[in-house]
Design a protein around this motif. Structure first.
Motif, PDB file in Angstrom:
ATOM      1  N   LEU A  46       0.822  -1.216   0.000  1.00  0.00           N
ATOM      2  CA  LEU A  46       0.000   0.000   0.000  1.00  0.00           C
ATOM      3  C   LEU A  46       0.855   1.264   0.000  1.00  0.00           C
ATOM      4  O   LEU A  46       0.488   2.271  -0.620  1.00  0.00           O
ATOM      5  CB  LEU A  46      -0.960  -0.008   1.192  1.00  0.00           C
ATOM      6  N   ILE A  47       1.999   1.240   0.697  1.00  0.00           N
ATOM      7  CA  ILE A  47       2.830   2.438   0.781  1.00  0.00           C
ATOM      8  C   ILE A  47       3.624   2.644  -0.506  1.00  0.00           C
ATOM      9  O   ILE A  47       4.226   3.712  -0.714  1.00  0.00           O
ATOM     10  CB  ILE A  47       3.782   2.360   2.000  1.00  0.00           C
ATOM     11  N   SER A  48       3.656   1.649  -1.395  1.00  0.00           N
ATOM     12  CA  SER A  48       4.319   1.794  -2.693  1.00  0.00           C
ATOM     13  C   SER A  48       3.446   2.495  -3.712  1.00  0.00           C
ATOM     14  O   SER A  48       3.901   2.788  -4.826  1.00  0.00           O
ATOM     15  CB  SER A  48       4.740   0.414  -3.233  1.00  0.00           C
ATOM     16  N   SER A  49       2.204   2.749  -3.355  1.00  0.00           N
ATOM     17  CA  SER A  49       1.309   3.466  -4.251  1.00  0.00           C
ATOM     18  C   SER A  49       1.659   4.950  -4.238  1.00  0.00           C
ATOM     19  O   SER A  49       1.637   5.597  -3.195  1.00  0.00           O
ATOM     20  CB  SER A  49      -0.144   3.268  -3.798  1.00  0.00           C
ATOM     21  N   THR A  50       2.017   5.492  -5.393  1.00  0.00           N
ATOM     22  CA  THR A  50       2.406   6.895  -5.489  1.00  0.00           C
ATOM     23  C   THR A  50       1.217   7.743  -5.933  1.00  0.00           C
ATOM     24  O   THR A  50       0.358   7.283  -6.674  1.00  0.00           O
ATOM     25  CB  THR A  50       3.567   7.083  -6.476  1.00  0.00           C
ATOM     26  N   ASP A  51       1.210   8.979  -5.486  1.00  0.00           N
ATOM     27  CA  ASP A  51       0.143   9.915  -5.845  1.00  0.00           C
ATOM     28  C   ASP A  51       0.756  11.308  -5.995  1.00  0.00           C
ATOM     29  O   ASP A  51       0.582  12.175  -5.133  1.00  0.00           O
ATOM     30  CB  ASP A  51      -0.943   9.910  -4.769  1.00  0.00           C
ATOM     31  N   PRO A  52       1.491  11.532  -7.090  1.00  0.00           N
ATOM     32  CA  PRO A  52       2.208  12.801  -7.246  1.00  0.00           C
ATOM     33  C   PRO A  52       1.336  13.925  -7.777  1.00  0.00           C
ATOM     34  O   PRO A  52       1.731  14.662  -8.678  1.00  0.00           O
ATOM     35  CB  PRO A  52       3.310  12.435  -8.249  1.00  0.00           C
ATOM     36  N   VAL A  53       0.111  14.072  -7.242  1.00  0.00           N
ATOM     37  CA  VAL A  53      -0.786  15.114  -7.746  1.00  0.00           C
ATOM     38  C   VAL A  53      -0.190  16.494  -7.531  1.00  0.00           C
ATOM     39  O   VAL A  53      -0.329  17.382  -8.388  1.00  0.00           O
ATOM     40  CB  VAL A  53      -2.173  14.981  -7.083  1.00  0.00           C
ATOM     41  N   SER A  54       0.486  16.701  -6.411  1.00  0.00           N
ATOM     42  CA  SER A  54       1.110  17.999  -6.146  1.00  0.00           C
ATOM     43  C   SER A  54       2.256  18.254  -7.125  1.00  0.00           C
ATOM     44  O   SER A  54       2.421  19.371  -7.635  1.00  0.00           O
ATOM     45  CB  SER A  54       1.630  18.051  -4.709  1.00  0.00           C
ATOM     46  N   THR A  55       3.047  17.216  -7.384  1.00  0.00           N
ATOM     47  CA  THR A  55       4.163  17.358  -8.323  1.00  0.00           C
ATOM     48  C   THR A  55       3.661  17.594  -9.740  1.00  0.00           C
ATOM     49  O   THR A  55       4.207  18.427 -10.472  1.00  0.00           O
ATOM     50  CB  THR A  55       5.034  16.092  -8.282  1.00  0.00           C
ATOM     51  N   LEU A  56       2.612  16.875 -10.141  1.00  0.00           N
ATOM     52  CA  LEU A  56       2.074  17.042 -11.492  1.00  0.00           C
ATOM     53  C   LEU A  56       1.515  18.444 -11.697  1.00  0.00           C
ATOM     54  O   LEU A  56       1.587  18.989 -12.804  1.00  0.00           O
ATOM     55  CB  LEU A  56       0.990  15.991 -11.755  1.00  0.00           C
ATOM     56  N   ALA A  57       0.929  19.022 -10.654  1.00  0.00           N
ATOM     57  CA  ALA A  57       0.428  20.393 -10.767  1.00  0.00           C
ATOM     58  C   ALA A  57       1.567  21.361 -11.071  1.00  0.00           C
ATOM     59  O   ALA A  57       1.430  22.273 -11.892  1.00  0.00           O
ATOM     60  CB  ALA A  57      -0.287  20.791  -9.481  1.00  0.00           C
ATOM     61  N   VAL A  58       2.718  21.157 -10.426  1.00  0.00           N
ATOM     62  CA  VAL A  58       3.888  21.992 -10.695  1.00  0.00           C
ATOM     63  C   VAL A  58       4.427  21.699 -12.095  1.00  0.00           C
ATOM     64  O   VAL A  58       4.794  22.615 -12.839  1.00  0.00           O
ATOM     65  CB  VAL A  58       4.978  21.757  -9.632  1.00  0.00           C
TER      66      VAL A  58
END
Length: 620
Positions: free
Chosen positions: A135-147
């Motif tokens: 579960l902790i290997s699931s990435t969610d770079p929504v903040s990074t993608l916004a940048v």
């Protein structure tokens, strides 16, 4: 404005949830406990008050997987454009092999730490650590993608990060469910082989079966919209669209498959087979509905995460949390760097060009110009100080334009053979400075040069491994057989908070530190690199012959127009036309009854449709 320039949106939502959660816990919690003690001062009343308080600070875990995650995953699948399929090989490597490596590495690192006895007295089993690692290997770079979107970074980096996070979420959930069965099932040592056999069967069925179901559901929806024209009743059209997109998810849950994987591929196929059958206004409405639904769902998850921070007081184990953060960073590195190296090596093995400059050596030889022996500024400095056109006008050889790179990193060569359909020079620039080594063993073909993962890109991929909504949603359903669910929930919460606040807020600094290209012009990028088809020609031909004619309305007309345009462009790009440089308008004959009326009149609704962008990841 000052806060939004420092913190990403997800971090601000979490911060609001934390403030609200603290107020609720401080005020309402005391009142509930006080009222319970006044009525009947026993443990049952106090426990009931704590349950009521917990209900105010958190959602039912089933809400996450049934109502909140599906809109997020479907919306991201709906945004999978051509460059996603162009980079599908490295994306799949990072999402499948990389997620598996990351999950197992995290579990083994933490297991070693537990055996050393430095986790603050918390001693989970290996099965629990494998489940937590998944579960902790699931990435969610929504903040990074916004940048990335705001800075318009290198599209290669954008799609590797975006595509990996989408497929990574689906596989992480599948691994989480499969590893979770080891926690709930109490097996003897003799049943280990049977357990692993069941694990791989479950993994295969959840991955492949869910993928097939999602693709089939999207194709069936396209077939239905082709056969039944709902364009004159827009409310019915968009209502049926939303329902049809949700049906494959429900079927997968009934069949005990992965609903998340299913709805992801439903979104990918809907983008290709369903949207072409919709009316213009429904496309606009559907785009806004899916964006809004995904945005609200993700906001609700981050808000609930913030609310829960003060609802689990007493379960913070800072030693285990610290080691978990370290394990995540190390596992991420073991995921990104080896796979990036292996993928780059696979490009070299298929190389059919003797050196990065071999093609240009042959062309310069034909133009009676001395070939380029190396790619350094010193070797290319003489006679190339200003842009020039040499031997222009010869039949078949309109000339080669050299231009010094403004950054001082090398010399650009502009290819006039890649002129546009009107004989004009386009922005097709090939930089010798990018091809640092000109040996047979290390040369990457130009046709696949945009696929190569450079080390600064790999560094940024490692940095972009933020944790978020999916990890927190999974931990809410973590098996509590051994009574460790609260500890893992708090650890996951802490990892999400650290990565979102620390890594998310320093993304711009990382772009500068790793020297990532920003301000990329989409049109020039597409012209400069994509010499080869974005999607495999075999897959495209199969799709055009066996799928699209059955699921897309008026596909025969569109295919006829496409072939006419392609034929006209081939005529324009003939050697004689390149020599004459005369603008030629391609002549297209369209005799299908009623079709000219549709294309001649400009639909004002089309102006409302978002222009397709390389940097669209589904944000509202």
């Amino acid at each position: 404005p000052m806060l939004s320039s420092i913190l990403p949106e997800a971090a601000m939502v979490i911060l609001v949830g934390m403030i609200a959660g603290y107020i609720i816990h401080l005020v309402v919690g005391r009142r509930l406990a006080s009222a319970a003690q006044k009525e009947v001062a026993d443990d049952d009343s106090i426990e009931a008050a704590e349950i009521d308080l917990a209900a105010l600070l958190s959602f039912n875990p089933e809400i996450f997987f049934v109502f909140l995650l599906p809109p997020i995953i479907f919306n991201t699948g709906l945004r999978m454009g051509g460059l996603f399929f162009r980079h599908i090989t490295p994306i799949t490597m990072f999402a499948v092999l990389g997620t598996t490596i990351s999950a197992i590495s995290t579990a083994l690192i933490l297991y070693g730490v537990v055996k050393l006895g430095i986790t603050g007295g918390f001693e989970p089993s290996l099965a629990e650590l494998l489940t937590f690692g998944a579960l902790i290997s699931s990435t969610d770079p929504v903040s990074t993608l916004a940048v990335f979107q705001a800075k318009r970074v290198d599209p290669r980096l954008f799609y590797l990060c975006f595509g990996e996070s989408v497929l990574n979420d689906a596989l992480a959930i599948v691994l989480f469910n499969c590893f979770g069965k080891f926690v709930t099932n109490d097996r003897s040592s003799g049943d280990v082989a049977v357990a692993f056999g069941e694990f791989f069967i479950d993994l295969f069925l959840n991955s492949v079966g869910s993928l097939i179901l999602g693709c089939f559901g999207g194709a069936c929806a396209g077939f239905l919209f082709k056969q039944i024209d709902m364009r004159h009743n827009r409310l019915v059209e968009i209502s049926v669209l939303i329902v049809l997109m949700y049906i494959p998810f429900l079927i997968a849950e009934i069949l005990h498959l992965s609903g998340i994987v299913t709805i992801l591929f439903t979104g990918i196929t809907a983008n290709r087979y369903v949207l072409p059958n919709l009316s213009s206004i429904t496309k606009v409405n559907a785009d806004m509905v899916f964006r809004l639904g995904a945005h609200l769902a993700e906001t609700a998850i981050f808000l609930e995460l913030g609310l829960s921070v003060f609802g689990m007081v007493g379960y913070w184990n800072w030693a285990f949390i610290g080691w978990s953060v370290v394990a995540c960073l190390v596992a991420r590195a073991l995921n990104v760097y080896p796979l990036a190296f292996l993928f780059n090596m696979s490009l070299l093995r298929g190389d059919t060009i003797s050196s990065p400059t071999a093609t240009w050596d042959r062309r310069l030889s034909n133009l009676r110009i001395s070939p380029v022996a190396s790619t350094t500024n010193c070797d290319l400095s003489e006679g190339l100080a200003t842009p020039t056109m040499r031997n222009a006008g010869e039949e078949g050889n309109p000339g080669v334009m050299f231009e010094r790179d403004s950054t001082g990193g090398g010399v650009n060569v502009i290819d006039p053979m890649a002129a546009d359909g009107y004989g004009e020079m386009n922005d097709r620039v090939m930089s010798f400075s990018e091809q640092s080594v000109a040996t047979v063993d290390t040369a990457t073909p130009w046709a696949r040069k945009d696929l190569k993962i450079r080390w600064n890109t790999a560094n940024m991929l490692w940095f972009s491994g933020l944790r978020g909504a999916v990890a927190y949603a999974c931990v809410r359903t973590f098996p509590n057989t051994l009574g460790h669910q609260k500890q893992f929930a708090m650890t996951t919460m802490a990892v999400v908070l650290i990565t979102v606040f620390l890594l998310g807020s320093t993304t711009e600094l990382a772009l500068s530190w790793f020297k990532i290209n920003v301000g990329v012009d989409e049109k020039k990028y597409m012209q400069s690199y994509l010499r080869e088809p974005i999607v495999s020609s075999a897959i495209t031909n199969f799709e055009r012959r066996w799928i699209k004619p059955f699921v897309i309305r008026d596909f025969a007309i569109m295919e006829s127009i496409r072939k006419d345009v392609q034929r006209a462009r081939e005529e324009v790009l003939s050697p004689r036309m390149r020599r004459d440089h005369k603008p030629v308008e391609p002549t297209i004959e369209m005799t299908e009854s009623g079709y000219l009326d549709c294309v001649d009149d400009e639909d004002p609704v089309e102006k409302l449709v978002r222009t397709d962008s390389l940097f669209d990841y589904g944000a509202y």
